[in-house]
Design a protein around this motif. Structure first.
Motif, PDB file in Angstrom:
ATOM      1  N   ASN A 133       0.820  -1.207   0.000  1.00 49.58           N
ATOM      2  CA  ASN A 133       0.000   0.000   0.000  1.00 49.58           C
ATOM      3  C   ASN A 133       0.858   1.263   0.000  1.00 49.58           C
ATOM      4  OD1 ASN A 133      -2.413  -1.517   0.115  1.00 49.58           O
ATOM      5  ND2 ASN A 133      -2.237  -1.694   2.344  1.00 49.58           N
ATOM      6  N   VAL A 134       1.943   1.243   0.739  1.00 45.71           N
ATOM      7  CA  VAL A 134       2.867   2.390   0.723  1.00 45.71           C
ATOM      8  C   VAL A 134       3.435   2.575  -0.672  1.00 45.71           C
ATOM      9  CG1 VAL A 134       5.028   3.298   1.644  1.00 45.71           C
ATOM     10  CG2 VAL A 134       3.420   2.156   3.173  1.00 45.71           C
ATOM     11  N   PHE A 135       3.843   1.496  -1.296  1.00 47.57           N
ATOM     12  CA  PHE A 135       4.393   1.572  -2.651  1.00 47.57           C
ATOM     13  C   PHE A 135       3.345   2.091  -3.638  1.00 47.57           C
ATOM     14  CE2 PHE A 135       4.947  -0.501  -6.792  1.00 47.57           C
ATOM     15  CZ  PHE A 135       6.188  -0.004  -7.157  1.00 47.57           C
ATOM     16  N   LEU A 136       2.116   1.583  -3.539  1.00 52.32           N
ATOM     17  CA  LEU A 136       1.057   2.006  -4.455  1.00 52.32           C
ATOM     18  C   LEU A 136       0.764   3.489  -4.316  1.00 52.32           C
ATOM     19  CD1 LEU A 136      -1.177   1.139  -6.508  1.00 52.32           C
ATOM     20  CD2 LEU A 136      -2.666   0.793  -4.529  1.00 52.32           C
ATOM     21  N   LEU A 137       0.633   3.955  -3.082  1.00 48.22           N
ATOM     22  CA  LEU A 137       0.328   5.374  -2.859  1.00 48.22           C
ATOM     23  C   LEU A 137       1.510   6.246  -3.256  1.00 48.22           C
ATOM     24  CD1 LEU A 137      -1.540   5.166   0.568  1.00 48.22           C
ATOM     25  CD2 LEU A 137      -2.530   5.611  -1.677  1.00 48.22           C
TER      26      LEU A 137
ATOM     27  N   ALA B  95      -6.569   6.271  -5.735  1.00 51.19           N
ATOM     28  CA  ALA B  95      -5.595   5.401  -5.069  1.00 51.19           C
ATOM     29  C   ALA B  95      -6.018   5.082  -3.643  1.00 51.19           C
ATOM     30  CB  ALA B  95      -4.221   6.067  -5.076  1.00 51.19           C
ATOM     31  N   ILE B  96      -6.593   6.045  -2.946  1.00 53.36           N
ATOM     32  CA  ILE B  96      -7.069   5.809  -1.584  1.00 53.36           C
ATOM     33  C   ILE B  96      -8.175   4.757  -1.584  1.00 53.36           C
ATOM     34  CG2 ILE B  96      -8.180   6.861   0.407  1.00 53.36           C
ATOM     35  CD1 ILE B  96      -5.276   7.682   0.023  1.00 53.36           C
ATOM     36  N   ILE B  97      -9.057   4.816  -2.567  1.00 52.19           N
ATOM     37  CA  ILE B  97     -10.139   3.840  -2.642  1.00 52.19           C
ATOM     38  C   ILE B  97      -9.586   2.453  -2.951  1.00 52.19           C
ATOM     39  CG2 ILE B  97     -12.171   3.179  -3.988  1.00 52.19           C
ATOM     40  CD1 ILE B  97     -12.904   6.080  -4.182  1.00 52.19           C
ATOM     41  N   VAL B  98      -8.561   2.374  -3.788  1.00 57.30           N
ATOM     42  CA  VAL B  98      -7.940   1.076  -4.072  1.00 57.30           C
ATOM     43  C   VAL B  98      -7.359   0.471  -2.800  1.00 57.30           C
ATOM     44  CG1 VAL B  98      -6.047  -0.058  -5.283  1.00 57.30           C
ATOM     45  CG2 VAL B  98      -7.482   1.590  -6.484  1.00 57.30           C
ATOM     46  N   VAL B  99      -6.647   1.274  -2.023  1.00 52.14           N
ATOM     47  CA  VAL B  99      -6.082   0.783  -0.757  1.00 52.14           C
ATOM     48  C   VAL B  99      -7.196   0.381   0.201  1.00 52.14           C
ATOM     49  CG1 VAL B  99      -4.708   1.444   1.263  1.00 52.14           C
ATOM     50  CG2 VAL B  99      -3.967   2.119  -1.030  1.00 52.14           C
ATOM     51  N   THR B 100      -8.279   1.158   0.224  1.00 46.38           N
ATOM     52  CA  THR B 100      -9.409   0.826   1.089  1.00 46.38           C
ATOM     53  C   THR B 100     -10.012  -0.525   0.709  1.00 46.38           C
ATOM     54  OG1 THR B 100      -9.916   3.174   1.417  1.00 46.38           O
ATOM     55  CG2 THR B 100     -11.674   1.596   1.867  1.00 46.38           C
ATOM     56  N   ILE B 101     -10.189  -0.749  -0.585  1.00 45.69           N
ATOM     57  CA  ILE B 101     -10.768  -2.014  -1.037  1.00 45.69           C
ATOM     58  C   ILE B 101      -9.855  -3.185  -0.696  1.00 45.69           C
ATOM     59  CG2 ILE B 101     -11.463  -3.339  -3.066  1.00 45.69           C
ATOM     60  CD1 ILE B 101     -12.415  -0.756  -4.324  1.00 45.69           C
TER      61      ILE B 101
END
Length: 300
Positions: free
Chosen positions: A177-181, A218-224
């Motif tokens: 998640n850190v990498f994605l954001l 991106a926040i929604i992706v991490v949330t999902i």
């Protein structure tokens, strides 16, 4: 007359090639749809099997050749399965854990990603490389020392081992998640940060008022990802929870299985009911999910 004939010949010459090009495009689109439908069948087959099994009696479920249409429909499997165990309590426990994990993961991972992508400090790339190296460490290697740590802290049979790691970026699978954001934050123009700093804004204000609102996909992706991972987690609750009143849905589903007999109809019906929130979540947020994944890593 000559002019009209020339115009008609010109139209005929211009239309014919266009129609010839449209036909291959239509055929290609039809073939694409056929390929997509054919590729979706193996993906949907387990879900169809789950639903048909949830509406069957145990005696009909494993006949050969398999039957796809229940005769008769056992709608009572859902009501009896959801009342055989306190699934209402399990649902509340699962939602509490999932909400706490989502809030902790989104906050801490976004702060860490903001630091790695928007701030300048010595050793930033080295620390980020060390953080990514944690992905290569198998989860099974850390189970025993982590369990011993929570045991020494007296946190067994509580929600603490299942929720507290989410509030430390990089723990509990948060490295991805850190990498994605971070990759998504790098796509935001740095001119916005500079303009805010000129106006006297602090890094925290830039993070909260500029970066976060622009990073909704991106926040929604991490949330999902976090919600689905917490919702389906079985090993964590199995290790740390002992009191049945603190069980999650995954442990509740496992209670239908035993050494001597398995209530397959109840298990399938309860599993189908547990999947519904996940499907609904993705259905309503799929546009943001696809946008967040496709835009990650694309600069400007």
């Amino acid at each position: 007359m000559t002019t009209l004939a020339a115009r008609e010949r010109t139209r005929a010459k211009g239309v014919a090639p266009t129609q010839g090009l449209r036909r291959p495009r239509r055929y290609g689109r039809v073939l694409l749809y056929v390929a997509l439908v054919a590729g979706s069948i193996p993906t949907l087959l387990p879900f169809v099997w789950l639903v048909r099994s949830a509406l069957m009696a145990d005696s009909q479920m494993f006949v050969a050749p398999p039957e796809w249409i229940p005769r008769p429909f056992q709608w009572s499997n859902f009501s009896e399965a959801l009342t055989a165990q306190p699934f209402g309590l399990y649902l509340v426990n699962t939602v509490i854990i999932a909400v706490i994990c989502v809030l902790g993961t989104v906050f801490t991972c976004s702060v860490a990603a903001f630091s790695f992508s928007r701030l300048r400090w010595r050793g930033r790339n080295v620390v980020f490389a060390l953080l990514l190296s944690g992905v290569m460490l198998p989860y099974a290697v850390t189970i025993i020392p982590t369990f011993v740590m929570w045991q020494e802290l007296g946190a067994l049979d509580t929600f603490v081992p299942l929720t507290v790691p989410a509030w430390f970026a990089g723990a509990g699978g948060g490295v991805f998640n850190v990498f994605l954001l971070r990759q998504f934050f790098l796509t935001i123009p740095f001119e916005l940060d500079e303009a805010a700093y000129i106006d006297g804004a602090s890094p925290w204000r830039v993070y909260w008022t500029i970066v976060m609102p622009l990073s909704k996909p991106a926040i929604i992706v991490v949330t999902i990802f976090t919600f689905i991972g917490t919702w389906n987690d079985f090993l964590g609750p199995l290790l740390y929870l002992q009191d049945e009143e603190k069980y999650t849905l995954s442990l509740g589903l496992a209670s239908f299985q035993s050494v001597f007999i398995t209530q397959w109809g109840y298990l399938m019906a309860a599993s189908a009911a547990v999947i519904v929130p996940i499907v609904a979540l993705f259905f309503f947020l799929q546009r943001y999910f696809i946008e967040g994944v496709t835009l990650t890593g694309i600069k400007n």
